[in-house]
Design a protein around this motif. Structure first.
Motif, PDB file in Angstrom:
ATOM      1  N   VAL A   1       8.658  12.905  -9.878  1.00 26.19           N
ATOM      2  CA  VAL A   1       9.545  13.442  -9.056  1.00 26.19           C
ATOM      3  C   VAL A   1      11.427  13.176 -10.058  1.00 26.19           C
ATOM      4  N   ALA A   2      10.668  11.443 -10.302  1.00 26.48           N
ATOM      5  CA  ALA A   2      12.283  11.208 -10.435  1.00 26.48           C
ATOM      6  C   ALA A   2      11.552  11.654 -11.914  1.00 26.48           C
TER       7      ALA A   2
ATOM      8  N   ALA B   1       0.837  -1.187   0.051  1.00 26.70           N
ATOM      9  CA  ALA B   1       0.028  -0.075   0.142  1.00 26.70           C
ATOM     10  C   ALA B   1       1.083   1.298  -0.007  1.00 26.70           C
ATOM     11  N   LEU B   2       2.406   0.883   0.816  1.00 32.83           N
ATOM     12  CA  LEU B   2       2.852   2.408   0.836  1.00 32.83           C
ATOM     13  C   LEU B   2       3.749   2.151  -0.641  1.00 32.83           C
ATOM     14  N   PHE B   3       4.186   1.521  -1.065  1.00 33.81           N
ATOM     15  CA  PHE B   3       4.588   1.395  -2.189  1.00 33.81           C
ATOM     16  C   PHE B   3       3.791   2.254  -3.172  1.00 33.81           C
ATOM     17  N   ALA B   4       2.069   1.515  -3.505  1.00 33.71           N
ATOM     18  CA  ALA B   4       1.136   1.913  -4.134  1.00 33.71           C
ATOM     19  C   ALA B   4       0.905   3.853  -4.308  1.00 33.71           C
ATOM     20  N   LEU B   5       0.842   3.957  -3.194  1.00 33.44           N
ATOM     21  CA  LEU B   5       1.084   5.485  -2.623  1.00 33.44           C
ATOM     22  C   LEU B   5       2.016   6.365  -3.378  1.00 33.44           C
ATOM     23  N   LEU B   6       3.351   6.033  -2.969  1.00 31.25           N
ATOM     24  CA  LEU B   6       4.254   6.808  -3.121  1.00 31.25           C
ATOM     25  C   LEU B   6       4.785   6.433  -5.031  1.00 31.25           C
ATOM     26  N   ALA B   7       4.450   5.638  -5.289  1.00 34.61           N
ATOM     27  CA  ALA B   7       5.046   5.118  -6.630  1.00 34.61           C
ATOM     28  C   ALA B   7       4.668   6.474  -7.137  1.00 34.61           C
ATOM     29  N   ALA B   8       3.144   6.805  -8.159  1.00 29.15           N
ATOM     30  CA  ALA B   8       2.898   8.260  -8.782  1.00 29.15           C
ATOM     31  C   ALA B   8       4.044   9.303  -8.360  1.00 29.15           C
ATOM     32  N   PRO B   9       3.984   9.753  -6.526  1.00 32.27           N
ATOM     33  CA  PRO B   9       4.309  10.985  -7.094  1.00 32.27           C
ATOM     34  C   PRO B   9       6.285  10.800  -6.569  1.00 32.27           C
ATOM     35  N   GLY B  10       6.802   9.663  -6.938  1.00 27.18           N
ATOM     36  CA  GLY B  10       7.862   9.235  -6.900  1.00 27.18           C
ATOM     37  C   GLY B  10       8.280   9.028  -8.116  1.00 27.18           C
ATOM     38  N   ALA B  11       7.539   8.517  -9.089  1.00 26.64           N
ATOM     39  CA  ALA B  11       7.522   8.510 -10.207  1.00 26.64           C
ATOM     40  C   ALA B  11       7.788  10.447 -11.219  1.00 26.64           C
TER      41      ALA B  11
ATOM     42  N   ALA C   1      17.256  16.820 -16.754  1.00 22.45           N
ATOM     43  CA  ALA C   1      19.241  16.556 -16.191  1.00 22.45           C
ATOM     44  C   ALA C   1      19.779  16.372 -17.258  1.00 22.45           C
ATOM     45  N   GLY C   2      18.784  15.294 -17.462  1.00 22.03           N
ATOM     46  CA  GLY C   2      19.158  14.476 -19.211  1.00 22.03           C
ATOM     47  C   GLY C   2      19.607  15.718 -20.077  1.00 22.03           C
ATOM     48  N   LEU C   3      18.552  16.326 -20.124  1.00 22.92           N
ATOM     49  CA  LEU C   3      18.860  17.179 -21.564  1.00 22.92           C
ATOM     50  C   LEU C   3      19.879  17.737 -21.241  1.00 22.92           C
ATOM     51  N   LEU C   4      19.847  18.751 -20.111  1.00 26.16           N
ATOM     52  CA  LEU C   4      21.290  19.223 -20.179  1.00 26.16           C
ATOM     53  C   LEU C   4      22.683  18.917 -20.105  1.00 26.16           C
TER      54      LEU C   4
END
Length: 298
Positions: free
Chosen positions: A36-37, A24-34, A44-47
């Motif tokens: 942010v990433a 449940a914690l992974f599912a909750l943080l997956a979208a915000p984490g993705a 950064a890669g484009l820069l």
């Protein structure tokens, strides 16, 4: 029957609940984490890709792998600009932290109503935009500003002379901009200091000032170092304040990056300079982490 009995044990049920919580914690943080990433790694890669690109006259560029821009980054001019930017950031950090930490400490020792009033005031100052503050400083320090008129009337300033552009004006404005953030950053940490430690020092004859200098400050060295790093990161790339209140000699690396991109139409050079700034910031973070670890080990 034995297998069912094993699966129905309290340990198995606890392991199942723990696994469900993790999922449940992974599912909750997956979208915000993705998010942010993606928002962090993709730019950064484009820069980095742009910093190695081939410059085309007219402000364009073509894909490639050239070190030409990084050779220009290592020029004496940009090294001086980077050194000045770090010097300005460190001076701002020294002033801000020396004011913010005692302020946060004494606010935390007030009665609850006083603490709430100060916190509301500090939060309200954050509602002012940087543009408004910088141009307010410009008006205040100009020849027609109240401060310049007062100093002129006292004979401390020549007639028709303003208090900007110079290094002091840039420094004063940056201190004003960053100070509320750093006080609010220190407040939770100093609020958690056990007052019994200070009371024990007082019973041994230490004054409040002596207790603050010899007990509180050593306990909070890691937090103070983090505050210094926060100010340095916040101010080393400042753009509007040195542009409006400073001279070309007091311009920071952010202004030079903007000039490389907008005036010189050299996007690869601007990207290489930005990458260099990011590398310096990462080095400061690593240094701060190393110092904190050594302090904890000691």
């Amino acid at each position: 029957m034995t297998a069912l009995a094993v699966e129905d044990t309290p340990g198995a049920r606890g392991a199942g609940k723990s696994l469900r919580r993790r999922l449940a914690l992974f599912a909750l943080l997956a979208a915000p984490g993705a998010f942010v990433a993606i928002m962090g790694l993709v730019p950064a890669g484009l820069l980095i890709q742009l910093s190695f690109a081939h410059r085309v006259e007219g402000g364009l560029w073509s894909p490639g792998f050239e070190l030409t821009q990084y050779a220009q980054v290592a020029s004496p001019l940009l090294m001086r600009v980077m050194a000045f930017s770090l010097t300005l950031a460190l001076c701002t950090a020294a002033i801000v932290v020396s004011i913010a930490f005692p302020a946060a400490y004494f606010i935390s020792r007030m009665r609850r109503r006083g603490q709430v009033a100060w916190l509301i005031y500090l939060l309200s100052t954050l509602s002012l935009s940087e543009v408004l503050i910088v141009f307010s400083f410009q008006v205040l320090l100009s020849t027609s500003g109240s401060l310049a008129k007062t100093l002129t009337a006292l004979g401390l300033l020549a007639e028709g002379q303003s208090l900007y552009p110079n290094f002091a004006a840039v420094l004063a404005c940056l201190v004003y901009l960053v100070l509320p953030y750093v006080i609010l950053f220190f407040y939770p940490a100093v609020s958690r200091i056990d007052e019994e430690i200070e009371q024990a020092a007082a019973t041994m004859g230490a004054s409040r000032f002596h207790t603050f200098m010899t007990v509180v400050l050593p306990m909070m060295r890691g937090t103070i170092l983090a505050g210094v790093l926060l100010v340095v990161i916040f101010t080393v790339g400042s753009y509007l304040t040195p542009l409006v209140l400073g001279k070309p000699q007091t311009w920071t690396v952010a202004i030079h990056i903007s000039n490389a991109a907008m005036q010189a139409a050299n996007l690869p050079l601007a990207a290489a300079e930005a990458v260099a700034v990011v590398v310096v910031m990462i080095a400061l973070l690593i240094l701060s982490r190393w110092l904190t670890r050594n302090e904890a080990a000691a």
